[in-house]
Each structure stands twice: as C-alpha cells, then as structure tokens.
Design an enzyme around this catalytic site. Structure first.
Site, short mmCIF file in Angstrom:
data_model
loop_
_atom_site.label_atom_id
_atom_site.label_comp_id
_atom_site.label_asym_id
_atom_site.label_seq_id
_atom_site.Cartn_x
_atom_site.Cartn_y
_atom_site.Cartn_z
N HIS A 1 37.20 42.36 37.63
CA HIS A 1 36.93 40.93 37.51
C HIS A 1 36.15 40.43 38.72
O HIS A 1 36.11 41.09 39.76
CB HIS A 1 38.21 40.10 37.34
CG HIS A 1 39.20 40.21 38.47
ND1 HIS A 1 40.18 41.17 38.50
CD2 HIS A 1 39.36 39.49 39.60
CE1 HIS A 1 40.90 41.02 39.60
NE2 HIS A 1 40.43 40.01 40.29
N HIS B 1 36.05 36.76 45.40
CA HIS B 1 36.12 38.22 45.56
C HIS B 1 35.69 38.93 44.30
O HIS B 1 35.58 38.32 43.23
CB HIS B 1 37.53 38.68 45.97
CG HIS B 1 38.62 38.44 44.96
ND1 HIS B 1 39.38 37.31 44.93
CD2 HIS B 1 39.09 39.22 43.95
CE1 HIS B 1 40.28 37.40 43.96
NE2 HIS B 1 40.11 38.54 43.33
N GLU C 1 38.57 43.55 46.25
CA GLU C 1 39.90 43.93 45.79
C GLU C 1 39.80 45.25 45.04
O GLU C 1 38.84 45.47 44.30
CB GLU C 1 40.43 42.83 44.84
CG GLU C 1 41.81 43.09 44.28
CD GLU C 1 42.29 41.95 43.35
OE1 GLU C 1 41.43 41.18 42.86
OE2 GLU C 1 43.50 41.86 43.12
CO CO Z 1 41.48 39.36 41.92
#
Ligand code: CO
Length: 134
Positions: free
Chosen positions: A7, A79, A130
């Site tokens: 994502h 992020h 991430e």
């Molecule tokens: Co995230």
C-alpha cells in the site's frame, strides 16, 4: 527481497473530503473509516486492482500523523509499504547494509494484523518505508 507494493499511505487533513474525492472524482472502491487506536489513526482503505491506498487521519493526542500534518497541512504521502516473506531475515539484511530500523527494531503487529517494521526515511530517498510480512 521486497515483493509487491502492499500500500501507499497518504496523510490527509480532512478524511471525509479525501474519501469522497477518491470515490467520486477518481472512481475508486473506497471503504468506511476505521479507527485504529493502537496506531493513533483513523484509516480509509481504498482497493485498487494492483494495490491499496490508505488515507490516514490522526486519532488521539499522540497520533504519529499529527506532526506530519503540522509540517504538511494539505496532506501528503506518508509512507510506502512493501511485502516481504520473512521480516526478520529482511530486517537483519537491511541492518547489515546500514539501514536504520525505527523503534526498538522488533516487528510490531500492523494495521492488517501482520508483522511490520518501519525504515528510516533518511536511508530511503526521504521516504518512510514499511515492510510487511505476508
Ligand atoms: Co502502512
């Protein structure tokens, strides 16, 4: 080592307006807002054919999103999240390459119930990164 883009998270100053824009202007499949008190955010998940967008809005006094929005009042990309098969092996490899893992360096359970780590943005082209074990 990294796999799919899981994502992209975008911090937004107005969650309703951002969700409506993705739904009505961009024609995306937009979910309902979900409070995630453990992570200090309210999230709207947007399903795209090849990945997800997560709209992040601060929840509570100590939200990690608040400082970001203070610096970026109109919102911005917060992020990116890449999938890895083995998060411990990925972490150990990254540390051996000099990358900094945020926090105590141990994976936490992320917004999707899976182990995640965050890597220092200064080590990755200014982008908070991430990793999520899938
Ligand atoms: Co995230």
């Amino acid at each position: 080592m990294i796999g799919r883009l899981n994502h992209i998270a975008i911090a937004v100053p107005d969650l309703e307006a951002a969700a409506a824009q993705y739904r009505d202007t961009l024609g995306a499949n937009v979910g309902a807002p979900q409070d995630e008190p453990d992570h200090g955010v309210t999230v709207v998940f947007i399903e795209l054919p090849n990945t997800k967008i997560e709209l992040l809005y601060p929840l509570g006094e100590n939200s990690p999103i608040k400082a970001f929005l203070d610096k970026n009042p109109s919102g911005g990309m917060h992020h990116v999240c890449y999938e890895v098969e083995d998060i411990i092996a990925a972490r150990d490899h990254l540390k051996s390459q000099g990358a900094r893992v945020l926090g105590d360096g141990e994976p936490k359970i992320g917004a999707h119930g899976k182990p995640v780590l965050f890597l220092h943005p200064k080590d990755f082209q200014g982008t908070l990164t991430e990793l999520e074990q899938v």
